[in-house]
Enzyme design. Sequence first.
Site, PDB file in Angstrom:
ATOM      1  CE  LYS A 171      20.497  97.675  41.079  1.00 30.57           C
ATOM      2  NZ  LYS A 171      20.976  98.182  42.222  1.00 30.57           N
ATOM      3  CD  GLU A 245       6.528 103.415  34.165  1.00 33.73           C
ATOM      4  OE1 GLU A 245       6.253 104.460  34.179  1.00 33.73           O
ATOM      5  OE2 GLU A 245       5.695 102.257  33.316  1.00 33.73           O
ATOM      6  CB  CYS A 279       9.445 109.966  38.386  1.00 30.89           C
ATOM      7  SG  CYS A 279       7.652 108.817  38.371  1.00 30.89           S
ATOM      8  CD  GLU A 379      13.547 113.181  36.875  1.00 31.79           C
ATOM      9  OE1 GLU A 379      14.941 112.669  35.864  1.00 31.79           O
ATOM     10  OE2 GLU A 379      12.580 113.311  36.447  1.00 31.79           O
TER      11      GLU A 379
END
Length: 476
Positions: A171, A245, A279, A379
């Site tokens: 996906k 992750e 990231c 973040e």
Amino acid sequence: MRTDMYINGKWTGGSATFPTHNPATGEVIAELPAATPSDVDAAVGAAADAFAEWAAMLPAQRARLLLKVADLLEQRADEFARLETTDQGQPLAISAGFSVPNAVEHFRYYAGWVTKITGLTAPLSVPDVDYRTRREPLGVCGLITPWNFPLMILVWKLAPALATGNTVVIKPAEQTPLTTLLLAEVLEQAGIPAGVVNVVTGGPEVGKALVRHPKIAKISFTGSTAVGREIAAEAGRALKKVSLELGGKAPSIIAADADIDAVIEGNLMSGLLNSGQVCAAATRFYVDRERSDEFAEKMAGAAGSMTLGSGLDETAQLGPVVSLEQLEQIDSYVRIGKEEGAQLLAGGSRADGELAGGYFYRPTVFGNVTQDMRIAREEIFGPVLTVLPYDDPEELAVRANDTDYGLAAYIWSRDIGTANRLAHQVKAGTVWINMPPLLDAGAAWGGMKSSGLGREMGWEAIEAFTEVKSIWTSLA
Ligand code: NAD
């Protein structure tokens, strides 16, 4: 370009569709089918039916197929790079120079492992038995991917999943589905049997249906920490395997002895690669107070002079961010930073003029940031860097670790002993010393704390897509 889903070896449309945009212009590139629950069911069913044959294929034959995929992908590298850049925004220097070659190398690396996945024998303290272990595939794995490196992050999951004999349903992120679909075409061309790899397109609902499906044995997910928590909770109830992750807020520690001019370039790359949509991006720069103004001014000068432009324009150093939603999130964090009293030294606004139609944000540097500010804790996932002065090197590990995240960290020092001591103290899955962020299929990758569960790449990914069976045989 492929714009249909790939289920059981067939290209399948759908009645409802959603658009994917070119972030450099805001224009719609294509409409894609929004998978229904029955599409997800068909894809998982096809993967379940294909499993026994794929898992039983002779390892040498499976390895050859993965090598063929690598070769075909490499032959079409330019086409993949241009499509990734058009759909995601990253400059061609990244898509052609990093994302696509990294994906090719992952297929080759895991093709190499297929014939080398061994078990062990052990001398048990039981008379007259022979004991050995086998590593077996898990079954159907759901691979859910994000929009920042759509092809490369997919292949980090797909190559080891296939190498170990699993079948998959993918996906891709709804913002960037195009290279995933093109890869399905390459897999088909290479002769991967129908049903072994399936792709369903759509948004979070499609991902949720995949996570909930009873025939899914494992979910491998890359994306936000919030969604990772939801997936882990859902998978936990059904006792499915899960690898996550997730996000990060990487510190970059610049020791007092560092040569500031020499470290600016590496830190710019660590912080602004793919417009900060990484990231592992370094976003908290800890600099000795005596030198923090000098560092912040130099970073601001270097960041402020970077050329923004469409990723297809080879002079562009920074492309757009992926979507209007992401652009607005970045801008809201910049407002928060100003309100919190941080000193804006560069950027701080959306690009205008010729770039106004796309989702371009000027690289932004804040000086005099303190540990409690939201821009230093949350973040942002955009081109926003924060410089935090420190007074005592002894406080560095504590401050670097004062975050929920633990994906990556950077240390810059001429004193290699100090750098390595700090590397041991920092809670992060990866530490780079005196270098920008590099990745390799052979180096384990993943996060500590809220940055994830499990590791990708290396032998660790073989472990993540297999489980161990103990076989005892009586010798009596
Ligand atoms: P996201 O979590 O919103 O979406 C990721 C994927 O999950 C998409 O395909 C999305 O459709 C799907 N999804 C969303 N909600 C879901 C749900 N409830 N159940 C199942 N699937 C669902 O993240 P994003 O916006 O695509 O990516 C940005 C985030 O990803 C950032 O926070 C970034 O740090 C993180 N990220 C981490 C890594 C890593 O290696 N650790 C790599 C890239 C991105």
